[in-house]
Design a protein around this motif. Structure first.
Motif, mmCIF file in Angstrom:
data_model
loop_
_atom_site.group_PDB
_atom_site.id
_atom_site.type_symbol
_atom_site.label_atom_id
_atom_site.label_comp_id
_atom_site.label_asym_id
_atom_site.label_seq_id
_atom_site.Cartn_x
_atom_site.Cartn_y
_atom_site.Cartn_z
ATOM 1 N N ARG A 155 0.834 -1.212 0.000
ATOM 2 C CA ARG A 155 0.000 0.000 0.000
ATOM 3 C C ARG A 155 0.869 1.264 0.000
ATOM 4 N N ASP A 156 2.204 1.103 -0.111
ATOM 5 C CA ASP A 156 3.114 2.244 -0.071
ATOM 6 C C ASP A 156 2.892 3.232 -1.220
ATOM 7 N N TYR A 157 2.285 2.769 -2.297
ATOM 8 C CA TYR A 157 2.093 3.614 -3.474
ATOM 9 C C TYR A 157 0.675 4.180 -3.582
ATOM 10 N N ASP A 158 -0.127 4.028 -2.550
ATOM 11 C CA ASP A 158 -1.479 4.585 -2.552
ATOM 12 C C ASP A 158 -1.415 6.112 -2.549
ATOM 13 N N ALA A 159 -2.390 6.747 -3.143
ATOM 14 C CA ALA A 159 -2.414 8.205 -3.277
ATOM 15 C C ALA A 159 -2.355 8.915 -1.922
ATOM 16 N N GLU A 160 -2.809 8.294 -0.873
ATOM 17 C CA GLU A 160 -2.766 8.914 0.452
ATOM 18 C C GLU A 160 -1.344 8.943 1.015
ATOM 19 N N ARG A 161 -0.445 8.120 0.446
ATOM 20 C CA ARG A 161 0.905 7.991 0.988
ATOM 21 C C ARG A 161 2.001 8.388 0.013
ATOM 22 N N PHE A 162 1.682 8.464 -1.261
ATOM 23 C CA PHE A 162 2.722 8.598 -2.291
ATOM 24 C C PHE A 162 2.319 9.685 -3.283
ATOM 25 N N PRO A 163 3.260 10.542 -3.684
ATOM 26 C CA PRO A 163 2.911 11.642 -4.586
ATOM 27 C C PRO A 163 3.058 11.261 -6.059
ATOM 28 N N ALA A 164 2.518 12.112 -6.915
ATOM 29 C CA ALA A 164 2.893 12.059 -8.325
ATOM 30 C C ALA A 164 4.365 12.471 -8.373
ATOM 31 N N PHE A 165 5.095 12.074 -9.446
ATOM 32 C CA PHE A 165 6.513 12.417 -9.464
ATOM 33 C C PHE A 165 7.023 12.664 -10.877
ATOM 34 N N LEU A 166 8.078 13.468 -10.936
ATOM 35 C CA LEU A 166 8.831 13.739 -12.166
ATOM 36 C C LEU A 166 10.299 13.517 -11.836
ATOM 37 N N VAL A 167 10.994 12.770 -12.687
ATOM 38 C CA VAL A 167 12.407 12.505 -12.456
ATOM 39 C C VAL A 167 13.160 12.758 -13.753
ATOM 40 N N GLU A 168 14.237 13.524 -13.646
ATOM 41 C CA GLU A 168 15.109 13.770 -14.802
ATOM 42 C C GLU A 168 16.497 13.254 -14.447
ATOM 43 N N ARG A 169 16.984 12.333 -15.263
ATOM 44 C CA ARG A 169 18.328 11.797 -15.074
ATOM 45 C C ARG A 169 19.018 11.732 -16.429
ATOM 46 N N PRO A 170 20.296 12.057 -16.465
ATOM 47 C CA PRO A 170 21.004 12.125 -17.746
ATOM 48 C C PRO A 170 20.973 10.819 -18.546
ATOM 49 N N GLU A 171 20.939 9.691 -17.861
ATOM 50 C CA GLU A 171 20.972 8.410 -18.577
ATOM 51 C C GLU A 171 19.610 7.988 -19.141
ATOM 52 N N LEU A 172 18.549 8.702 -18.745
ATOM 53 C CA LEU A 172 17.214 8.383 -19.257
ATOM 54 C C LEU A 172 16.968 9.132 -20.569
ATOM 55 N N PRO A 173 16.344 8.470 -21.540
ATOM 56 C CA PRO A 173 16.096 9.143 -22.825
ATOM 57 C C PRO A 173 15.016 10.225 -22.739
ATOM 58 N N ALA A 174 14.209 10.183 -21.702
ATOM 59 C CA ALA A 174 13.119 11.161 -21.551
ATOM 60 C C ALA A 174 12.812 11.314 -20.065
ATOM 61 N N LEU A 175 11.994 12.279 -19.771
ATOM 62 C CA LEU A 175 11.542 12.519 -18.412
ATOM 63 C C LEU A 175 10.750 11.304 -17.930
ATOM 64 N N LEU A 176 10.997 10.881 -16.713
ATOM 65 C CA LEU A 176 10.257 9.777 -16.109
ATOM 66 C C LEU A 176 9.198 10.388 -15.200
ATOM 67 N N TYR A 177 7.972 9.956 -15.350
ATOM 68 C CA TYR A 177 6.910 10.476 -14.500
ATOM 69 C C TYR A 177 6.005 9.338 -14.082
ATOM 70 N N GLY A 178 5.300 9.551 -12.991
ATOM 71 C CA GLY A 178 4.392 8.509 -12.527
ATOM 72 C C GLY A 178 3.383 9.065 -11.542
ATOM 73 N N PHE A 179 2.424 8.232 -11.233
ATOM 74 C CA PHE A 179 1.320 8.607 -10.369
ATOM 75 C C PHE A 179 1.101 7.531 -9.324
ATOM 76 N N PRO A 180 0.609 7.922 -8.176
ATOM 77 C CA PRO A 180 0.302 6.907 -7.170
ATOM 78 C C PRO A 180 -0.926 6.089 -7.574
ATOM 79 N N ARG A 181 -1.106 4.999 -6.880
ATOM 80 C CA ARG A 181 -2.302 4.175 -7.131
ATOM 81 C C ARG A 181 -3.515 4.933 -6.620
ATOM 82 N N SER A 182 -4.522 4.975 -7.427
ATOM 83 C CA SER A 182 -5.746 5.696 -7.085
ATOM 84 C C SER A 182 -6.934 4.880 -7.543
ATOM 85 N N GLU A 183 -7.902 4.757 -6.682
ATOM 86 C CA GLU A 183 -9.106 3.985 -7.020
ATOM 87 C C GLU A 183 -10.037 4.819 -7.877
#
Length: 183
Positions: A155-183
């Protein structure tokens, strides 16, 4: 939009990257320019708040409490409903052939020969965007973004506990983004 539907869910937004990278510098500039409240975090703070996140010691993290997830279909429907209530004409799945604007408004010619006159024109072109904008001298690069959904084992990735995110790293070909689990 159906009553009780949630269009925006504010889970917070965690942005991660190099201090001098485009993502972080752009986020900080936007916050300054538009008076957004960002909280600068240390890697240890992020690890404590969000144990599943793997933060590097040389990365910078900022948290925007009001960030989150937008349900795009519901947002578009709400915008269309509001436009209709204000007297707008909405043409869906109708290719635009041409338009011409002058001081009196806009003349719009749709596929099939229908002509529409309006004070203002809002374009949501979908598959016709590239062709139409390139005819105006605006270069558009269409990019495929692959979406993948995972079902977490905790349940660590539930919206009540985990945020949306954006990650930029030089080795990634594009921006990494994600969302918490939401019902």
């Amino acid at each position: 939009v159906r009553a009780g539907a949630t269009i925006l869910r504010q889970t917070g937004l965690l942005t991660v990257g190099a201090r001098d990278g485009p993502l972080l510098s752009g986020s900080l500039e936007s916050a300054r320019r538009f008076d957004l409240r960002l909280q600068c975090l240390e890697a240890a703070d992020v690890r404590r708040r969000y144990p599943p996140v793997r933060i590097r010691d040389d990365e910078v993290e900022v948290f925007e409490e009001t960030g989150g997830m937008l349900a795009p279909e519901l947002a578009v429907r709400a915008q269309i409903d509001a436009a209709l209530e204000l007297g707008a004409a909405v043409h869906v799945n109708t290719p635009l052939e041409t338009w011409r604007a002058d001081s009196g408004g806009v003349e719009i010619r749709l596929e099939g020969g229908e002509t529409v006159y309006a004070k203002r024109l809002i374009l949501a072109l979908g598959p016709w965007t590239e062709t139409l904008l390139e005819s105006l001298g605006v270069r558009v690069v269409v990019q495929r973004n692959v979406q993948v959904w995972f079902e977490p084992k905790s349940r660590d990735y539930d919206a009540e506990r985990f945020p949306a995110f954006l990650v930029e790293r030089p080795e990634l070909p594009a921006l990494l983004y994600g969302f918490p689990r939401s019902e």
